[in-house]
Design an enzyme around this catalytic site. Structure first.
Site, mmCIF file in Angstrom:
data_model
loop_
_atom_site.group_PDB
_atom_site.id
_atom_site.type_symbol
_atom_site.label_atom_id
_atom_site.label_comp_id
_atom_site.label_asym_id
_atom_site.label_seq_id
_atom_site.Cartn_x
_atom_site.Cartn_y
_atom_site.Cartn_z
ATOM 1 C CE LYS A 96 -7.376 0.252 1.087
ATOM 2 N NZ LYS A 96 -8.042 -0.222 2.305
ATOM 3 C CG HIS B 171 -4.157 -1.312 -1.708
ATOM 4 N ND1 HIS B 171 -4.639 -0.023 -1.596
ATOM 5 C CD2 HIS B 171 -3.742 -1.671 -0.467
ATOM 6 C CE1 HIS B 171 -4.507 0.387 -0.345
ATOM 7 N NE2 HIS B 171 -3.971 -0.587 0.358
ATOM 8 C CB SER C 208 -0.952 0.014 1.205
ATOM 9 O OG SER C 208 -0.213 0.000 2.422
#
Length: 413
Positions: free
Chosen positions: A265, A234, A206
């Site tokens: 996300k 992610h 990240s």
């Protein structure tokens, strides 16, 4: 006539009668002053900025409209009309809370249906949603390993993996970041000395934007009989031909035993999930404390994530645009003499090093109309403070170029 009910106190009463100033308040203030003073001295004091408007390529930050390059709404789905309407409809029809844990009153048909969709999307037998990605890791890891077992963990794994390892009571073998040979050595040693071994890695790191060397890691885990846990917070929705993430991109989906991902996300909602075998799901329902002892995800969150998952499947252009924007940003920064190594994804770091200089650059960019958050220890190793740039699928090429040029100018000043 019944006796009058006693008055309800609204806070602790100190000896001088002031509410909210209990007898230990002075000690608490002293503790806070000591710790916050040390944080300020290190240059790592933090404050929360006030954001205004929906998550989008442009937002208000502390009252100023800027181009946003600091978020994780990578595919720009958080305020998508279909996602917002799905959440609103669920709120109208099912309410704003599940009303309990999944094992008591909170297990709605909506949860079960969404988990079936998640499993189908990722090609697994089953899935289970958690309240947050942090809670997923601190619930899953202790459910898989304990005293007498070992976890082999990348040095830059997310804090939730680190804390899950601590809670498990298992031995932890940390290998140098991204070093497959070091991971194999750690796996071999752990397999000799412990009953059960778990290899735990992030898919996309990240703060650096690089990818775990999954093909080599999965092969090493198989040679040493280790389970593989992949936290792809992610990579979910953003990588791979179908958006299944890092394992799909690198061709090792079949080698991952436990897949974790986030709903907050790229999927633009809130929560997290674990995907894997039906037996894994059964085990987690019965042993993962962060699942058992938490309220279920609220219906609007689940419905929003469900709508986003369908958009991820129907609109691959969002992944393509995100990848193109990230590549353009890296190339433009390189042309201005700025390294973004080792980024290979939509997370693009520019390492500055010094805490004060990093935060000054952050503020200077904000004054120019761009928000790119400065990241310092403990989020990254000391001496590697950086600006973490995260383009979105819907940023325009001109915005990408303008950000890169503004940052180069700021750092050259």
């Amino acid at each position: 006539m019944s006796a009058q009910a006693p008055a309800v106190r609204t806070g602790p009463i100190a000896s001088d009668g002031a509410a909210g100033a209990g007898p230990a308040a002075g000690a608490l203030d002293a503790l806070a002053d000591e710790r916050l003073g040390a944080i300020r001295a290190r240059g790592t004091y933090r404050r929360m900025r006030v954001m205004g408007g929906a998550q989008a390529p442009r937002m208000e930050v502390d009252g100023r409209e800027v181009a946003l390059f600091a978020g994780s709404n990578y595919l720009d789905l958080a305020a998508h009309p279909a996602v917002a309407e799905a959440a609103a409809r669920a709120a109208r029809e099912l309410g704003c809370a599940a009303g309990g844990s999944r094992l008591i009153t909170g297990n709605l048909a909506l949860h079960e249906a969404f988990e079936a969709e998640l499993a189908a999307f990722f090609g697994t037998e089953a899935a289970l949603v958690f309240a947050t990605g942090y809670m997923a890791n601190v619930g899953v890891i202790p459910a898989l390993v304990g005293p007498g077992d070992a976890v082999v963990s990348d040095a830059l794994n997310h804090a939730s993996i680190i804390d899950g390892c601590k809670l498990s009571g298992a031995a932890v073998r940390v290998f140098a970041h991204g070093d497959a040979a070091a991971a194999e050595d750690a796996l071999a040693r752990a397999a000799r000395e412990h009953r059960r071994v778990l290899l735990a890695v992030d898919g996309v790191y990240s703060m650096d934007g690089d990818l775990a060397p999954l093909p080599a890691l999965v092969a090493a885990a198989r040679r040493h009989g280790a389970l593989v846990l992949l936290d792809d917070a992610h990579g979910t929705g953003t990588l791979g031909a179908r958006g299944r993430g890092t394992a799909e991109l690198l061709g090792v989906e079949g080698g991952v035993d436990v897949l974790l991902g986030t709903l907050g996300k790229a999927l633009g909602s809130f929560g997290a999930f674990v995907a894997g075998s039906a037996r894994l799901r059964e085990l987690l329902v019965n042993t993962a404390r962060s699942f058992i002892f938490s309220c279920a995800l609220a219906p609007p969150q689940v419905a929003a994530a469900q709508a986003s998952l369908r958009l991820v499947a129907r609109e691959p252009w969002r992944r393509a645009r995100l990848a193109a924007n990230a590549a353009r940003l890296r190339a433009r920064l390189a042309a201005r003499g700025l390294s973004t190594a080792p980024s290979a994804s939509h997370i693009v770091p520019v390492v500055i090093g010094d805490n004060a200089r990093t935060m000054a650059a952050c503020e200077a960019l904000l004054a120019r109309g761009y928000f790119a958050q400065g990241i310092r220890h403990p989020s990254v190793p000391e001496g590697t403070a950086r600006l973490r740039l995260t383009p979105m699928a819907t940023h325009e090429p001109g915005e990408i170029d303008a950000l890169a040029d503004a940052l180069a100018d700021v750092l050259a000043a």
